[in-house]
Enzyme design. Sequence first.
Site, PDB file in Angstrom:
ATOM      1  CG  HIS A  48      -2.055  -0.988   1.092  1.00  0.00           C
ATOM      2  ND1 HIS A  48      -2.975  -0.966   0.063  1.00  0.00           N
ATOM      3  CD2 HIS A  48      -2.406  -2.042   1.861  1.00  0.00           C
ATOM      4  CE1 HIS A  48      -3.834  -1.960   0.210  1.00  0.00           C
ATOM      5  NE2 HIS A  48      -3.505  -2.639   1.285  1.00  0.00           N
ATOM      6  NE  ARG A  73       1.454  -5.139   3.403  1.00  0.00           N
ATOM      7  CZ  ARG A  73       0.285  -4.724   3.896  1.00  0.00           C
ATOM      8  NH1 ARG A  73      -0.553  -5.583   4.453  1.00  0.00           N
ATOM      9  NH2 ARG A  73      -0.033  -3.440   3.843  1.00  0.00           N
ATOM     10  CG  ASP A  87      18.209 -13.046  -5.721  1.00  0.00           C
ATOM     11  OD1 ASP A  87      18.440 -13.959  -4.897  1.00  0.00           O
ATOM     12  OD2 ASP A  87      18.055 -13.259  -6.937  1.00  0.00           O
ATOM     13  CD  GLU A 152      -4.764  -9.168   4.050  1.00  0.00           C
ATOM     14  OE1 GLU A 152      -4.779  -8.147   4.748  1.00  0.00           O
ATOM     15  OE2 GLU A 152      -3.958  -9.328   3.121  1.00  0.00           O
ATOM     16  CG  ASP A 178      -7.339  -6.001   3.540  1.00  0.00           C
ATOM     17  OD1 ASP A 178      -7.927  -5.559   2.548  1.00  0.00           O
ATOM     18  OD2 ASP A 178      -6.174  -5.709   3.809  1.00  0.00           O
TER      19      ASP A 178
END
Length: 258
Positions: A48, A73, A87, A152, A178
């Site tokens: 977000h 996230r 990586d 969620e 959510d």
Amino acid sequence: MPAPRNPFKHAIAEGQLQFGCWLGLADPYVAEISAGAGFDWLLVDGEHAPNDLRSIVGQLQVIATRDTHAVVRPPIGEAWMIKQLLDAGAQSLLIPMVESADQARALVEAVSYPPHGVRGVGAALARASDFSGIPDYLTTARDEICLLVQVENRKGLAALDDILEVDGLDGVFIGPSDLAADLGHIGQPEAPEVRRKVIDALAKIAAAGKAAGVLTLDPGFQRDCRAAGASYIATDIDVLLFARSMHDAAAEARKRFS
Ligand SMILES: O=C(O)C(=O)C[C@H](O)[C@@H](O)CO
């Protein structure tokens, strides 16, 4: 030399409380200030917040210089995004909107090298291996990766028992905002039905031997979540802290000169 130890992974596995702050300002400068603030972990939000791979790398670099831990996230749990984040040196990932055990199993494969998974082998040129400075990276990386999935919505909660059986998953995080929306209480994560479901889910996750986590800004509910078994609790969001301080400072300055 093995991959660097992931202290966050080991702490939450033992149920030790790790309190964290959500970073949505998407900037290494802000991450550097936040990294010195005293939180155990910082969530670099690619879902977000206006982050891309380079801004996430910048934040990982400054967070790594302080005594705190980055959890990243991605916008969605796609194997190619996970490969790039690993990586880039992320060792802990929080994957949003997981709704089934199959999805959770695919995520475990995405963080594991063959023959156990599908992670591409390119660490020789990556920050994760200290640019080839860690000779045993490929054989030890998986031991220090912390994979957390976010449940969620009602579909995810219905599949929670199955998700908890997936090997290789370190923990499950409940997203109250959510979940509130899916339960018909959009914008009200504090609604009693949402809170009940969050507490029940956290207790179930902890009882299954996985690490339970949550984000809530309400100190009373943070304590309830801890009592239910949550070990990693995000208590603050940088955007809100900054916005509130700016508004308060301007209002006080206006009052001072009026
Ligand atoms: O559902 C939730 O709660 C979350 O996933 C966390 C939110 O995305 C966070 O950004 C606060 O709104």
